[in-house]
Design a protein around this motif. Structure first.
Motif, mmCIF file in Angstrom:
data_model
loop_
_atom_site.group_PDB
_atom_site.id
_atom_site.type_symbol
_atom_site.label_atom_id
_atom_site.label_comp_id
_atom_site.label_asym_id
_atom_site.label_seq_id
_atom_site.Cartn_x
_atom_site.Cartn_y
_atom_site.Cartn_z
ATOM 1 N N GLU A 197 35.057 51.076 33.899
ATOM 2 C CA GLU A 197 35.360 49.908 34.836
ATOM 3 C C GLU A 197 34.819 48.786 34.057
ATOM 4 O O GLU A 197 35.390 47.606 34.364
ATOM 5 N N LEU A 198 33.466 48.992 33.457
ATOM 6 C CA LEU A 198 32.900 47.695 32.838
ATOM 7 C C LEU A 198 33.748 47.250 31.842
ATOM 8 O O LEU A 198 34.108 45.801 31.647
ATOM 9 N N PHE A 199 34.364 47.997 31.148
ATOM 10 C CA PHE A 199 35.179 47.773 29.727
ATOM 11 C C PHE A 199 36.558 47.045 30.460
ATOM 12 O O PHE A 199 36.709 45.837 29.877
ATOM 13 N N ARG A 200 37.072 47.317 31.508
ATOM 14 C CA ARG A 200 38.113 46.910 32.026
ATOM 15 C C ARG A 200 38.090 45.551 32.590
ATOM 16 O O ARG A 200 38.876 44.489 32.470
ATOM 17 N N ALA A 201 36.797 45.354 33.422
ATOM 18 C CA ALA A 201 36.398 43.992 33.852
ATOM 19 C C ALA A 201 36.208 43.073 32.887
ATOM 20 O O ALA A 201 36.740 41.851 33.142
ATOM 21 N N LYS A 202 35.484 43.548 31.750
ATOM 22 C CA LYS A 202 35.257 42.455 30.857
ATOM 23 C C LYS A 202 36.558 42.079 30.124
ATOM 24 O O LYS A 202 36.863 40.819 29.705
ATOM 25 N N ALA A 203 37.415 42.983 29.785
ATOM 26 C CA ALA A 203 38.706 42.546 29.233
ATOM 27 C C ALA A 203 39.414 41.631 29.996
ATOM 28 O O ALA A 203 39.979 40.768 29.520
ATOM 29 N N GLU A 204 39.823 41.920 31.449
ATOM 30 C CA GLU A 204 40.383 41.291 32.365
ATOM 31 C C GLU A 204 39.747 39.834 32.354
ATOM 32 O O GLU A 204 40.661 38.668 32.436
ATOM 33 N N ILE A 205 38.366 39.620 32.670
ATOM 34 C CA ILE A 205 37.953 38.474 32.631
ATOM 35 C C ILE A 205 37.924 37.626 31.363
ATOM 36 O O ILE A 205 38.213 36.415 31.501
ATOM 37 N N ARG A 206 37.951 38.114 30.313
ATOM 38 C CA ARG A 206 37.797 37.642 29.040
ATOM 39 C C ARG A 206 39.350 36.858 28.837
ATOM 40 O O ARG A 206 39.490 35.811 28.310
ATOM 41 N N THR A 207 40.373 37.776 29.196
ATOM 42 C CA THR A 207 41.735 37.263 29.072
ATOM 43 C C THR A 207 42.050 36.220 29.857
ATOM 44 O O THR A 207 42.707 34.947 29.624
ATOM 45 N N GLU A 208 41.280 36.127 31.060
ATOM 46 C CA GLU A 208 41.429 35.225 32.193
ATOM 47 C C GLU A 208 40.845 33.802 31.697
ATOM 48 O O GLU A 208 41.645 32.763 31.918
ATOM 49 N N LEU A 209 39.842 33.774 31.157
ATOM 50 C CA LEU A 209 38.997 32.592 30.858
ATOM 51 C C LEU A 209 39.549 31.920 29.371
ATOM 52 O O LEU A 209 39.640 30.741 29.444
ATOM 53 N N LEU A 210 40.021 32.823 28.492
ATOM 54 C CA LEU A 210 40.709 32.382 27.465
ATOM 55 C C LEU A 210 41.994 31.530 27.930
ATOM 56 O O LEU A 210 42.254 30.588 27.222
ATOM 57 N N ASP A 211 42.716 32.174 28.780
ATOM 58 C CA ASP A 211 43.918 31.503 29.362
ATOM 59 C C ASP A 211 43.709 30.160 29.819
ATOM 60 O O ASP A 211 44.388 29.125 29.843
ATOM 61 N N GLN A 212 42.429 29.974 30.436
ATOM 62 C CA GLN A 212 41.858 28.906 31.123
ATOM 63 C C GLN A 212 41.572 27.805 30.026
ATOM 64 O O GLN A 212 40.996 26.665 30.387
ATOM 65 N N GLY A 213 41.476 28.334 28.729
ATOM 66 C CA GLY A 213 41.124 27.308 27.597
ATOM 67 C C GLY A 213 39.373 27.331 27.251
ATOM 68 O O GLY A 213 39.039 26.238 26.540
ATOM 69 N N GLN A 221 27.386 39.774 36.460
ATOM 70 C CA GLN A 221 26.830 40.978 37.145
ATOM 71 C C GLN A 221 26.801 41.346 38.591
ATOM 72 O O GLN A 221 27.212 42.238 38.930
ATOM 73 N N GLU A 222 26.827 40.352 39.333
ATOM 74 C CA GLU A 222 26.901 40.156 40.576
ATOM 75 C C GLU A 222 28.493 40.458 40.840
ATOM 76 O O GLU A 222 28.774 41.399 41.930
ATOM 77 N N GLN A 223 29.313 39.987 40.428
ATOM 78 C CA GLN A 223 30.775 40.268 40.546
ATOM 79 C C GLN A 223 31.260 41.747 40.033
ATOM 80 O O GLN A 223 31.889 42.266 40.969
ATOM 81 N N PHE A 224 30.740 42.107 39.042
ATOM 82 C CA PHE A 224 30.842 43.708 38.877
ATOM 83 C C PHE A 224 30.269 44.544 39.747
ATOM 84 O O PHE A 224 31.050 45.602 40.041
ATOM 85 N N LYS A 225 29.147 44.152 40.289
ATOM 86 C CA LYS A 225 28.441 45.014 41.370
ATOM 87 C C LYS A 225 29.494 44.988 42.428
ATOM 88 O O LYS A 225 29.544 46.363 43.112
ATOM 89 N N GLU A 226 30.023 44.019 43.091
ATOM 90 C CA GLU A 226 30.744 44.031 44.012
ATOM 91 C C GLU A 226 32.170 44.919 43.584
ATOM 92 O O GLU A 226 32.723 45.686 44.527
ATOM 93 N N ARG A 227 32.488 44.896 42.374
ATOM 94 C CA ARG A 227 33.761 45.507 41.907
ATOM 95 C C ARG A 227 33.514 47.073 42.139
ATOM 96 O O ARG A 227 34.215 47.784 42.599
ATOM 97 N N ILE A 228 32.369 47.263 41.624
ATOM 98 C CA ILE A 228 31.978 48.796 41.693
ATOM 99 C C ILE A 228 31.558 49.651 43.221
ATOM 100 O O ILE A 228 32.310 50.393 43.410
ATOM 101 N N GLU A 229 31.242 48.593 44.043
ATOM 102 C CA GLU A 229 30.883 48.891 45.302
ATOM 103 C C GLU A 229 32.583 49.090 46.057
ATOM 104 O O GLU A 229 32.736 50.014 46.886
ATOM 105 N N ALA A 230 33.447 48.216 45.782
ATOM 106 C CA ALA A 230 34.802 48.410 46.154
ATOM 107 C C ALA A 230 35.445 49.729 45.898
ATOM 108 O O ALA A 230 36.461 50.015 46.369
ATOM 109 N N ASP A 281 34.923 55.085 45.697
ATOM 110 C CA ASP A 281 35.625 56.406 45.847
ATOM 111 C C ASP A 281 36.458 56.718 44.361
ATOM 112 O O ASP A 281 36.709 57.954 44.260
ATOM 113 N N GLN A 282 36.589 55.852 43.465
ATOM 114 C CA GLN A 282 37.038 55.818 42.271
ATOM 115 C C GLN A 282 36.124 56.234 41.148
ATOM 116 O O GLN A 282 36.634 56.823 39.984
ATOM 117 N N ILE A 283 34.847 56.216 41.334
ATOM 118 C CA ILE A 283 33.793 56.311 40.618
ATOM 119 C C ILE A 283 33.319 57.949 40.568
ATOM 120 O O ILE A 283 32.574 58.219 41.468
#
Length: 737
Positions: free
Chosen positions: A237-253, A269-278, A281-283
């Motif tokens: 999940e960390l790999f996927r989160a980093k890939a999504e955010i990297r793509t999003e930020l690069l698109d923003q310049g 780290q706080e954003q990823f913690k919230e993502r894991i809590e949400a 049930d999938q972890i």
């Protein structure tokens, strides 16, 4: 023998060679049987045979040359080459099978049909799954019931991957799942995930209703299974989160350095913690305590509940880093929801014996029977246990324990027991949910009053003392070698004292060298050798005549080994581990399928027991796996027969004579006794025949017609297209007729 072309000096020669082995050489060599001379001087028709991509004519030629002497081979070769059609026809006649021909594709399993009646009638799962499909799905081209039954029975008959389910779906006599493709088999796992708990509950209730039974004792335990992957779900999940955010930020310049700074910062780290809590049930695949020491691999925790007969009634799947102690409360809730049981005795091993869990069990009105470690008791409890007063004799017969009211007199040589009052205390979070200023939950002390049974066995004492002697020897070796000891204090390490233990200092490594035996610990272990204890409490509001006796409580805890047998079957025979599915839904579905397979097997074992058939579980599974019929491929459709390939172990046992036993010096009476035993063995029915009879089916004859086979195996009204796979010779004949 083979015709080979050998080159020498740039010229090709045709030779007939034979492959053979030579002493003192690890590789085979070619021995020349006949040299036919230069290849370019031989007829063009022979060149066509040797250079053709179709090797059938060459093989036929080689087989014919094997039948003549070397001096006749030149003339035979030329004659056969000149009349190639005659050669091929003669070879076909010579190699034509003289007996019925059986192809591997025409060998069909039928052991799974033993479970069809159990699935349809005893557990009533066919109706339940058909209702689920009609209510919740738009699929009409294939039946969920056929696919689920197929995947479940393969756990028993032919455990393998789900990918192989598609490849081997035609290996069965009766295969209505033959039109289901591989994607749909994976789709079935999603269906089982959505409705697996209701299917298990429905099967459990059907079993109880049919047997007029009641869940009196619920045995609970956990196991874990691993995955052959280097990362757990949180890491993926960390790999996927980093890939999504990297793509999003690069698109923003953003630049690469800015993106990396963000990913390394606290905000991510706080954003990823919230993502894991949400997605909690999938972890599921997480690292945690492993019973097999696989700490580097992700795990999942599988909890199982069986009743007093050994029939599974509930299961659940938890994350691999979940504590087993925290699985009891959700399982209690699940049991009440599925079976509405209140007066059940909850039984688990001492690893799950936490006072907080027992408090929760008592609060719900249940009883419990759990083990209590005698090595972790207060001095008052230990004195009470070792006090000889109040003990009564125990009698162990055939694996069962029988209590008596006879006071124990020989305290060293008789098994004995006594019952005393007991209390367990702990601190639990307050019901109002209040917290401390630091945010931690406030706790209150609770007491769980119960009773304890102390038991003593001379056999257990001898075993405990033998194990203690081994630990003492290991401790003495560590002292002699001056080994550096860890800080843990269990096992043989507790028998060793270091400078740190003696002086209370832990400044440097040298202070942790083994120095001497801890005689106090050694004396305490010798004093409690042979003792065992069980704590129990009866459910609330139960009629006194329905309460378990002391004898039943002692035997109940010994039955806990039954759930270990269930786990052993699921892990070793049903391929519960390792898991090769990845998605959380399919991980749970895989576990549910294994539990349903266990239900089928338990029902079959009950039927065998009712028929007084003394068979072990490996015997049953082996017999079902080897139950096959072969199609006579040389017959036409009207005369088709199926050969039962199941053979009694004694069918080929030879008769012996005096000559056979001359070297063993056996007399005539010994030989007659042996032959008599062989005759009795041959007269006994096959294992599969015993199983078929217990399941309400008929044993097969040696040769069976299609009608006879369908009738014997309980599928007389099923169409031939659902009985025979398309790959079968018969099925092809039917489709063309």
């Amino acid at each position: 023998m083979n015709l080979l072309l050998k080159s020498s000096g740039g010229v090709k020669y045709l030779r007939l060679v034979q492959c053979c082995r030579v002493p003192n050489k690890s590789y085979p060599v070619h021995k020349t049987i006949k040299n036919f001379g230069r290849y370019d001087n031989l007829p063009e028709s022979l060149h066509a045979i040797m250079e053709s991509s179709d090797k059938s004519a060459k093989k036929a030629l080689e087989r014919r040359l094997e039948q003549v002497a070397p001096e006749e081979m030149d003339q035979v070769l030329l004659n056969l080459v000149s009349d190639l059609d005659a050669l091929m026809q003669a070879d076909a006649e010579a190699t034509k099978p003289k007996y019925p021909y059986f192809n591997k594709a025409e060998t069909l399993r039928y052991g799974h049909l033993v479970f069809k009646s159990i699935w349809d009638k005893d557990l009533n799962l066919r109706r339940k799954i058909e209702h689920i499909q009609d209510t919740y799905s738009q699929v009409k081209t294939w039946r969920f019931n056929d696919a689920v039954f197929y995947l479940v029975m393969r756990k028993l008959i032919d455990p393998a991957s789900y990918r192989s389910a598609h490849n081997r779906k035609g290996n069965y006599f009766y295969c209505p799942w033959q039109d289901i493709n591989q994607d749909n088999f994976y789709r079935v796992l999603d269906v089982v995930y959505e409705h697996g708990q209701s299917l298990i509950a429905h099967a459990g209730r059907s079993h109880l209703e049919r047997t007029d039974g009641k869940v009196k004792v619920a045995f609970f335990d956990c196991t874990n299974t691993w995955f052959e992957t280097p990362y757990d779900d949180a890491t993926w999940e960390l790999f996927r989160a980093k890939a999504e955010i990297r793509t999003e930020l690069l698109d923003q310049g953003k630049t690469e350095s800015e993106v990396q700074d963000y990913l390394d910062g606290i905000e991510f780290q706080e954003q990823f913690k919230e993502r894991i809590e949400a997605k909690s049930d999938q972890i599921l695949r997480m690292r945690g305590p492993s019973k097999e020491g696989r700490y580097s691999q992700p795990l999942v925790l599988v909890a199982l509940v069986i009743d007093q007969t050994g029939f599974p009634i509930d299961c659940a799947v938890f994350a691999g880093n979940q504590s087993e102690l925290k699985t009891i409360e959700p399982m209690l809730t699940s049991l009440r929801a599925k079976y509405s049981i209140d007066d059940v005795y909850f039984t688990a091993d001492r690893g799950l014996n936490s006072t907080q869990n027992l408090h929760e069990i008592v609060k719900r009105g249940h009883g419990f029977v759990v083990a209590q470690k005698v090595s972790r008791q207060t001095q008052d409890n230990r004195d009470e246990m070792t006090n000889p007063e109040g003990y009564f004799e125990l009698i162990e017969e055939g694996g069962k324990i029988r209590t008596t009211k006879i006071p124990a007199r020989d305290m060293d040589n008789c098994a004995r027991y006594k019952i005393c009052n007991f209390e367990k205390t702990c601190s639990v979070p307050r019901a109002d949910g209040s917290t401390t200023p630091s945010g931690r939950p406030r706790k209150e002390k609770v007491t769980v009053p119960c009773q304890i049974i102390y038991t003593f066995s001379p056999k257990r004492k001898a075993r405990d003392l033998a194990e203690l002697a081994q630990e003492k020897a290991r401790a003495l070796l560590a002292i002699a070698e001056g080994q550096i000891m860890g800080n843990y204090g269990s096992g043989w390490r507790a028998l060793v004292q270091t400078d740190a233990d003696l002086a209370g200092t832990k400044k440097d490594k040298e202070h942790h060298k083994a120095r001497q035996l801890n005689k106090q610990v050694l004396k305490e272990r010798e004093a409690i050798a042979g003792y065992y204890s069980i704590v129990f409490e009866h459910p609330e509001g139960v009629d006194p005549k329905d309460l378990m006796s002391e004898e039943e409580i002692l035997n109940t805890y010994h039955q806990l080994v039954g759930i270990e047998d269930c786990f052993r079957l699921m892990k070793s025979n049903f391929s519960l581990r390792p898991m090769y599915v990845r998605k959380p839904e399919r991980i749970k579905a895989h576990s549910y399928l294994c539990v349903m397979a266990l239900m089928l097997l338990k029902e079959l074992l009950f039927k065998l027991e009712a028929n007084n058939a003394d068979m072990t579980i490996p015997q049953v599974l082996d017999a079902l796996c080897e139950a096959k019929v072969a199609v006579d491929g040389t017959a036409n459709y009207q005369g088709i027969k199926f050969l039962n390939l199941t053979i009694n172990q004694g069918n080929y046992a030879p008769k012996f004579s005096n000559k056979d036993f001359k070297e063993q010096n056996l007399d005539k009476s010994d030989i007659q006794a042996l032959n008599s035993w062989i005759s009795e063995r041959m007269a006994k029915p096959d294992d599969i025949d015993v199983i078929l009879t217990a399941a309400g089916l008929q044993p097969l004859k040696k040769w069976n017609s299609l009608v006879e086979l369908k009738k014997a195996l309980g599928i007389p009204k099923t169409s031939n297209e659902r009985v025979l796979p398309p790959s079968s010779l018969i099925s092809l004949s039917l489709s063309n007729s």
